[in-house]
Scaffold this motif. Structure first.
Motif, PDB file in Angstrom:
ATOM      1  N   VAL A   1      -2.256   6.042   2.835  1.00 53.54           N
ATOM      2  CA  VAL A   1      -3.169   5.153   3.341  1.00 53.54           C
ATOM      3  C   VAL A   1      -3.460   5.220   4.927  1.00 53.54           C
ATOM      4  CG1 VAL A   1      -2.825   3.585   1.654  1.00 53.54           C
ATOM      5  CG2 VAL A   1      -1.497   3.240   3.676  1.00 53.54           C
ATOM      6  N   GLU A   2      -4.681   4.645   5.305  1.00 51.93           N
ATOM      7  CA  GLU A   2      -5.060   4.820   6.708  1.00 51.93           C
ATOM      8  C   GLU A   2      -4.651   3.438   7.399  1.00 51.93           C
ATOM      9  OE1 GLU A   2      -5.986   7.111   8.399  1.00 51.93           O
ATOM     10  OE2 GLU A   2      -6.704   8.437   6.706  1.00 51.93           O
ATOM     11  N   PHE A   3      -4.692   3.405   8.800  1.00 50.65           N
ATOM     12  CA  PHE A   3      -4.227   2.107   9.515  1.00 50.65           C
ATOM     13  C   PHE A   3      -5.299   1.026   9.024  1.00 50.65           C
ATOM     14  CE2 PHE A   3      -4.436  -0.789  13.116  1.00 50.65           C
ATOM     15  CZ  PHE A   3      -3.043  -0.832  13.491  1.00 50.65           C
ATOM     16  N   PRO A   4      -4.708  -0.294   8.889  1.00 52.25           N
ATOM     17  CA  PRO A   4      -3.429  -0.685   9.050  1.00 52.25           C
ATOM     18  C   PRO A   4      -2.432  -0.572   7.743  1.00 52.25           C
ATOM     19  CG  PRO A   4      -4.802  -2.377   8.579  1.00 52.25           C
ATOM     20  CD  PRO A   4      -5.726  -1.241   8.411  1.00 52.25           C
ATOM     21  N   GLY A   5      -2.826  -0.005   6.504  1.00 54.82           N
ATOM     22  CA  GLY A   5      -2.033   0.091   5.592  1.00 54.82           C
ATOM     23  C   GLY A   5      -2.474  -0.840   4.218  1.00 54.82           C
ATOM     24  N   ILE A   6      -1.382  -1.232   3.464  1.00 56.63           N
ATOM     25  CA  ILE A   6      -1.535  -1.975   2.373  1.00 56.63           C
ATOM     26  C   ILE A   6      -1.053  -3.426   2.434  1.00 56.63           C
ATOM     27  CG2 ILE A   6      -1.080  -2.231  -0.003  1.00 56.63           C
ATOM     28  CD1 ILE A   6      -0.880   0.721  -0.102  1.00 56.63           C
ATOM     29  N   VAL A   7      -1.739  -4.332   2.172  1.00 57.13           N
ATOM     30  CA  VAL A   7      -1.441  -5.485   2.565  1.00 57.13           C
ATOM     31  C   VAL A   7      -0.766  -6.186   1.143  1.00 57.13           C
ATOM     32  CG1 VAL A   7      -2.107  -8.217   3.126  1.00 57.13           C
ATOM     33  CG2 VAL A   7      -3.235  -6.139   4.016  1.00 57.13           C
ATOM     34  N   ASP A   8       0.457  -5.425   0.636  1.00 56.79           N
ATOM     35  CA  ASP A   8       1.060  -5.594  -0.588  1.00 56.79           C
ATOM     36  C   ASP A   8       2.448  -4.874  -0.296  1.00 56.79           C
ATOM     37  OD1 ASP A   8       2.216  -5.908  -2.933  1.00 56.79           O
ATOM     38  OD2 ASP A   8       0.516  -5.567  -4.012  1.00 56.79           O
ATOM     39  N   SER A   9       3.515  -5.859  -0.161  1.00 56.04           N
ATOM     40  CA  SER A   9       4.752  -5.146   0.068  1.00 56.04           C
ATOM     41  C   SER A   9       5.654  -5.058  -1.113  1.00 56.04           C
ATOM     42  CB  SER A   9       5.480  -6.161   0.913  1.00 56.04           C
ATOM     43  OG  SER A   9       5.880  -7.212   0.204  1.00 56.04           O
ATOM     44  N   ARG A  10       5.067  -5.206  -2.466  1.00 57.42           N
ATOM     45  CA  ARG A  10       5.432  -4.909  -3.622  1.00 57.42           C
ATOM     46  C   ARG A  10       4.598  -3.961  -4.412  1.00 57.42           C
ATOM     47  NH1 ARG A  10       9.723  -7.902  -5.223  1.00 57.42           N
ATOM     48  NH2 ARG A  10       8.927  -8.360  -7.290  1.00 57.42           N
ATOM     49  N   ALA A  11       3.636  -3.021  -4.264  1.00 59.18           N
ATOM     50  CA  ALA A  11       2.945  -2.331  -4.784  1.00 59.18           C
ATOM     51  C   ALA A  11       3.596  -1.148  -5.838  1.00 59.18           C
ATOM     52  CB  ALA A  11       1.964  -1.741  -4.049  1.00 59.18           C
TER      53      ALA A  11
ATOM     54  N   LEU B   1       2.057  -7.480   5.710  1.00 58.16           N
ATOM     55  CA  LEU B   1       1.627  -6.228   5.837  1.00 58.16           C
ATOM     56  C   LEU B   1       2.727  -5.378   6.405  1.00 58.16           C
ATOM     57  CD1 LEU B   1      -1.014  -4.265   6.202  1.00 58.16           C
ATOM     58  CD2 LEU B   1      -1.208  -4.859   8.420  1.00 58.16           C
ATOM     59  N   PRO B   2       3.341  -4.456   5.368  1.00 58.97           N
ATOM     60  CA  PRO B   2       4.449  -3.586   5.840  1.00 58.97           C
ATOM     61  C   PRO B   2       4.064  -2.466   7.078  1.00 58.97           C
ATOM     62  CG  PRO B   2       4.160  -3.349   3.512  1.00 58.97           C
ATOM     63  CD  PRO B   2       2.766  -4.079   4.029  1.00 58.97           C
ATOM     64  N   LYS B   3       4.836  -2.157   7.752  1.00 59.70           N
ATOM     65  CA  LYS B   3       4.881  -1.375   8.898  1.00 59.70           C
ATOM     66  C   LYS B   3       5.284   0.016   8.392  1.00 59.70           C
ATOM     67  CE  LYS B   3       5.509  -2.528  13.338  1.00 59.70           C
ATOM     68  NZ  LYS B   3       4.061  -2.238  13.596  1.00 59.70           N
ATOM     69  N   LEU B   4       4.534   0.979   8.515  1.00 53.86           N
ATOM     70  CA  LEU B   4       4.755   2.371   7.872  1.00 53.86           C
ATOM     71  C   LEU B   4       4.795   3.341   8.910  1.00 53.86           C
ATOM     72  CD1 LEU B   4       1.642   2.171   5.419  1.00 53.86           C
ATOM     73  CD2 LEU B   4       3.970   1.619   5.066  1.00 53.86           C
ATOM     74  N   PRO B   5       5.695   4.205   8.712  1.00 51.81           N
ATOM     75  CA  PRO B   5       6.290   5.202   9.971  1.00 51.81           C
ATOM     76  C   PRO B   5       5.001   5.900  10.405  1.00 51.81           C
ATOM     77  CG  PRO B   5       7.214   5.934   7.871  1.00 51.81           C
ATOM     78  CD  PRO B   5       6.360   4.376   7.539  1.00 51.81           C
ATOM     79  N   GLN B   6       4.231   6.499   9.594  1.00 47.23           N
ATOM     80  CA  GLN B   6       3.085   7.658   9.809  1.00 47.23           C
ATOM     81  C   GLN B   6       1.887   6.583  10.578  1.00 47.23           C
ATOM     82  OE1 GLN B   6       3.515   6.379   6.827  1.00 47.23           O
ATOM     83  NE2 GLN B   6       1.629   6.195   5.882  1.00 47.23           N
ATOM     84  N   LEU B   7       2.018   5.318  10.553  1.00 51.89           N
ATOM     85  CA  LEU B   7       0.804   4.615  11.222  1.00 51.89           C
ATOM     86  C   LEU B   7       1.578   3.676  12.317  1.00 51.89           C
ATOM     87  CD1 LEU B   7      -1.198   3.245   8.302  1.00 51.89           C
ATOM     88  CD2 LEU B   7      -1.433   5.416   9.609  1.00 51.89           C
ATOM     89  N   SER B   8       2.799   4.196  12.991  1.00 46.29           N
ATOM     90  CA  SER B   8       3.372   3.589  14.106  1.00 46.29           C
ATOM     91  C   SER B   8       3.757   4.395  15.106  1.00 46.29           C
ATOM     92  CB  SER B   8       4.667   3.115  13.449  1.00 46.29           C
ATOM     93  OG  SER B   8       4.561   2.137  12.569  1.00 46.29           O
ATOM     94  N   SER B   9       3.573   4.068  16.361  1.00 48.68           N
ATOM     95  CA  SER B   9       3.782   5.030  17.513  1.00 48.68           C
ATOM     96  C   SER B   9       5.276   5.376  17.556  1.00 48.68           C
ATOM     97  CB  SER B   9       3.742   4.104  18.869  1.00 48.68           C
ATOM     98  OG  SER B   9       4.579   2.892  19.016  1.00 48.68           O
ATOM     99  N   PRO B  10       5.428   6.250  18.344  1.00 52.91           N
ATOM    100  CA  PRO B  10       7.084   6.672  18.312  1.00 52.91           C
ATOM    101  C   PRO B  10       8.122   5.683  18.939  1.00 52.91           C
ATOM    102  CG  PRO B  10       5.680   8.414  19.391  1.00 52.91           C
ATOM    103  CD  PRO B  10       4.637   7.075  19.296  1.00 52.91           C
ATOM    104  N   GLU B  11       7.606   4.932  19.760  1.00 56.71           N
ATOM    105  CA  GLU B  11       8.386   3.588  20.412  1.00 56.71           C
ATOM    106  C   GLU B  11       8.635   2.772  19.042  1.00 56.71           C
ATOM    107  OE1 GLU B  11       5.689   4.911  21.557  1.00 56.71           O
ATOM    108  OE2 GLU B  11       6.136   5.530  23.533  1.00 56.71           O
ATOM    109  N   GLU B  12       7.694   2.427  18.363  1.00 57.95           N
ATOM    110  CA  GLU B  12       7.681   1.438  17.140  1.00 57.95           C
ATOM    111  C   GLU B  12       8.555   2.103  16.050  1.00 57.95           C
ATOM    112  OE1 GLU B  12       3.546  -1.088  17.137  1.00 57.95           O
ATOM    113  OE2 GLU B  12       3.532   1.187  16.492  1.00 57.95           O
TER     114      GLU B  12
END
Length: 442
Positions: A274-284, A315-326
């Motif tokens: 998915v593209e940013f910001p992701g999926i608003v479902d943490s149990r998909a 909204l789960p935070k996803l690694p490919q849509l996060s900065s290196p610091e995040e």
């Protein structure tokens, strides 16, 4: 096959006789903590009948439950109330003063729990009690509690474990590990099947992955429809769950430690697509990671961490849509993934995983030791560093450092599966073929 066991504090016992109604009224008002298993068979205390919800939603009774565990009901507590849901998604309902089922859970689908010693009664919204009869309609509502309104609850046991307790841990923690689900003979079959698909050749690679495996071998189809995993997946995520993919991953831990420089993190489909910001479902999704080899501190470069939630915890935070610091902030809490062969690790939603933790660790450790030995005179310098790295790179893979896992991913009914393939059904039972067909695998 499933095995019945009494759900604490319920035990098998003879029903109380005599002045039952008076004792019931006197004692039922006593409140206490409710301790009911998450998956139960609902059985009358006086009649040898179980309350069943058929796949089409019809409610009736039978003197025994099916061997596949599908006649057991999922319980959900709502304060001092309880709901009963079938594995196919139907909720027991008292709407309109009659027992039926609904696809949703509202006030008429919740029953107040009342307990008399080791027995239970369930009072509907209208004040009537769930009752079992020896004639049609067999399951109904009674205006007052009596012997036929008493129930015993029995837990579902499969493969030596209480399935309801596994479901409870899964929903509380988001993950659970169950050991000894695959015996040595089946492990050998799966290992050979992975090798035949080219999933064991890690020469010159840090890992090799093969996807779409459910159509390659009956052993893979059987694993994707494993009875215990199906019980937990259908009851925890969705009764209309679909198989997204079955993928193998063989990781060369030696190559990771010597050849890679950066550790990367991943999540399963569709979170990975998915593209940013992701999926608003943490149990998909629901993921089952099967360990064909033992993962320990020697051969495992795997680690995991739960995806943190943002945006009001939806909204789960996803690694490919996060900065290196995040990413660095999240993976500081990562735990190593270790497990014995034949076990399965189950989790819902996106979990950040990596199979290349410890990248370049060999050289960091080697350089430190070598410098110390040279400076202390314990070792004479011989050859060049380039010659040493070439020797390490061309060395054959050590099978003991190349563990294999199989990852089955299931998704909600509104998510397009990652792989659309035909199942290899030869050698599968009718139940296994039926489970695969219901999950969208032709």
């Amino acid at each position: 096959p499933p095995r019945l066991t009494a759900c604490p504090p319920c035990v098998r016992s003879s029903p109380c006789a005599g002045a039952f109604a008076g004792a019931w009224v006197a004692k039922m008002s006593r409140r206490g903590p409710i301790s009911i298993d998450r998956i139960v068979a609902l059985r009358s205390s006086v009649l040898p009948l179980y309350v069943l919800i058929r796949p089409d939603g019809a409610v009736n009774t039978a003197d025994e439950v099916s061997e596949d565990g599908n006649d057991f009901l999922t319980t959900r507590l709502h304060g001092d109330q309880i709901s009963f849901q079938s594995i196919r998604g139907h909720y027991l309902s008292s709407e309109g003063g009659q027992i039926s089922t609904r696809r949703y859970c509202s006030s008429d689908e919740r029953f107040t729990v009342e307990r008399l010693e080791t027995q239970y009664a369930f009072r509907s919204r209208s004040g009537q009690y769930l009752s079992v009869l020896d004639r049609a309609p067999f399951v109904g509502l009674a205006p007052a509690p009596g012997e036929t309104e008493m129930f015993q609850l029995f837990s579902l046991m499969m493969y030596g474990c209480n399935v309801g307790k596994q479901l409870d841990m899964l929903e509380r923690n988001g993950h659970v590990q169950i050991d000894s689900l695959i015996d040595e003979s089946e492990l050998a079959v799966l290992q050979n099947s992975v090798a035949e698909c080219g999933g064991k050749d890690t020469a010159g690679l840090h890992d090799v992955r093969c996807s779409g495996l459910v159509g390659r071998s009956a052993a893979f189809g059987r694993l994707a429809a494993h009875p215990l995993v199906m019980q937990l997946a259908l009851r925890s995520i969705s009764p209309s769950l679909r198989l997204s993919d079955l993928e193998s991953c063989c990781t060369n831990a030696d190559h990771v430690r010597k050849e890679l420089e950066v550790t990367t993190w991943h999540v399963v489909h569709p979170y990975s697509s998915v593209e940013f910001p992701g999926i608003v479902d943490s149990r998909a999704t629901f993921t089952a990671t099967w360990f064909l080899d033992t993962l320990d501190e020697v051969n495992s470069t795997w680690a995991w961490v739960k995806a943190p939630l943002s945006d009001a915890a939806h909204l789960p935070k996803l690694p490919q849509l996060s900065s290196p610091e995040e990413v660095q902030a999240v993976v500081r809490g990562a735990a190593p993934l270790v497990a014995p062969a034949g076990s399965v690790w189950l989790y819902s939603g996106p979990v950040w995983t990596s199979n290349n933790v410890g990248a370049a660790s060999f050289w960091k450790d080697y350089d430190a030791q070598t410098r110390y030995k040279h400076l202390s005179g314990q070792k004479e310098q011989s050859g060049t560093f380039r010659a040493l790295t070439d020797t390490q790179r061309t060395a054959p893979a050590n099978d003991q450092l190349c563990p294999t896992v199989l990852q089955a991913t299931y998704c909600r009914e509104y998510v397009a599966p990652r792989s659309a393939v035909l199942a290899h059904t030869a050698g599968l039972s009718e139940a296994e073929q039926g489970d695969l067909q219901r999950m969208g695998v032709a």
